[in-house]
Design a protein around this motif. Structure first.
Motif, PDB file in Angstrom:
ATOM      1  N   GLU A 258       0.622  -0.688  -6.203  1.00  0.00           N
ATOM      2  CA  GLU A 258       0.290  -1.579  -5.081  1.00  0.00           C
ATOM      3  C   GLU A 258       0.161  -3.019  -5.571  1.00  0.00           C
TER       4      GLU A 258
ATOM      5  N   HIS B 114       0.270   5.202   1.045  1.00  0.00           N
ATOM      6  CA  HIS B 114      -0.624   6.208   1.610  1.00  0.00           C
ATOM      7  C   HIS B 114      -0.054   7.597   1.332  1.00  0.00           C
TER       8      HIS B 114
ATOM      9  N   LYS C 158       0.843  -1.196   0.000  1.00  0.00           N
ATOM     10  CA  LYS C 158       0.000   0.000   0.000  1.00  0.00           C
ATOM     11  C   LYS C 158       0.872   1.238   0.000  1.00  0.00           C
TER      12      LYS C 158
ATOM     13  N   SER D  29      -2.533   3.610  -7.339  1.00  0.00           N
ATOM     14  CA  SER D  29      -2.938   2.245  -6.992  1.00  0.00           C
ATOM     15  C   SER D  29      -2.240   1.194  -7.854  1.00  0.00           C
TER      16      SER D  29
END
Length: 287
Positions: free
Chosen positions: A45, A27, A25, A42
């Motif tokens: 990921e 963030h 992930k 994304s």
């Protein structure tokens, strides 16, 4: 500001920590840091890290054919965490956290930025050249292709421009910032305001100072953890950030010239024939 030697050491350290790990992930805590939208964040990921490299002062995490590229700017840094918090960071918090990269192992990286001027940048790209700052970089000064002849050609093209600015300009030579340009010029015994159209002997002296200053800094940083790099850099600087202190070579007092958002340091005896350079910021105030 992290420059070529520190970013090279970061890449070496992270390569050992990240290679073969999956990025679980990413963030974003400071939305201003993310500079791209295609591919989306994304997309990185779930990818596996293949390598960590450097382009000038850009840090490049290559993962499954994509590139997560960081430019740490003036106040950015990377901190390793053996275990990241389960709760995602708050967006735009006052902690200085810009990005958190979480690995499949539960460890991760916190990318932070100090200060009020937010210049740190994160990119997701299919190729490093897709990042505007990388696409326009000049040659890397530690490669075999960066010969004294190549350096002389650069200087000849820059003509009467001040040598300090030539060394710092990323589109001319990649990776040298404010600190190491001061150190290189001190090692070469040259004024930062000297024009770039050097003669053959002067250009060789500056070339040798450039290569040795950067290579020595890279070698000193080799094998250090990222938490140790800032202290290593600061403890080995001869003039940068040492205004008012004694020059380690001649004992004269290191002087400073200030600009709008930065400053340079130099030794008058070693670099300017004993004459202090005019501080242009103070000159304007006295008018």
């Amino acid at each position: 500001m992290p420059e070529l030697p520190e970013v090279e050491a970061l890449a070496q350290d992270l390569r050992g920590r990240l290679e073969g790990r999956a990025i679980a992930k990413v963030h974003i805590a400071a939305f201003s840091a993310l500079k791209t939208f295609d591919p989306p964040l994304s997309a990185i990921e779930g990818t596996l890290v293949d390598d960590v490299t450097r382009h000038g002062k850009f840090l490049d995490i290559e993962a499954s054919g994509l590139h997560l590229v960081l430019h740490l700017a003036r106040g950015g840094w990377v901190r390793w965490r053996d275990e990241v918090p389960a709760v995602p960071p708050r967006p735009n918090s006052k902690s200085g956290l810009a990005t958190r990269i979480v690995l499949d192992s539960g460890a991760g990286l916190d990318v932070t930025e100090a200060g009020t001027k937010k210049r740190l940048a994160l990119y997701v790209a299919r190729e490093p050249g897709g990042v505007p700052g990388i696409a326009t970089l000049g040659p890397d000064p530690l490669t075999d292709e960066f010969t004294v002849e190549a350096f002389r050609a650069i200087l000849a093209k820059e003509g009467r421009k001040q040598i300090k600015g030539v060394l710092r300009h990323q589109g001319t030579i990649a990776g040298i910032g404010n600190a190491y340009s001061d150190e290189i010029l001190w090692a070469a015994r040259m004024s930062p305001f000297k024009p770039a159209d050097l003669d053959e002997e002067e250009s060789e002296v500056l070339y040798d100072a450039l290569r040795s200053t950067l290579a020595d800094a890279v070698e000193r940083s080799r094998g250090l953890a990222m938490s140790e790099l800032k202290g290593e850099k600061k403890s080995n600087l001869a003039v940068h950030g040492r205004a008012g202190q004694a020059c380690p070579r001649c004992g004269d007092t290191v002087r400073e010239v200030s600009f709008a958002d930065s400053s340079l340091q130099y030794c008058p005896t070693c670099q300017t024939g004993g004459k202090p350079l005019a501080d242009r910021r103070l000159s304007k105030l006295l008018k």
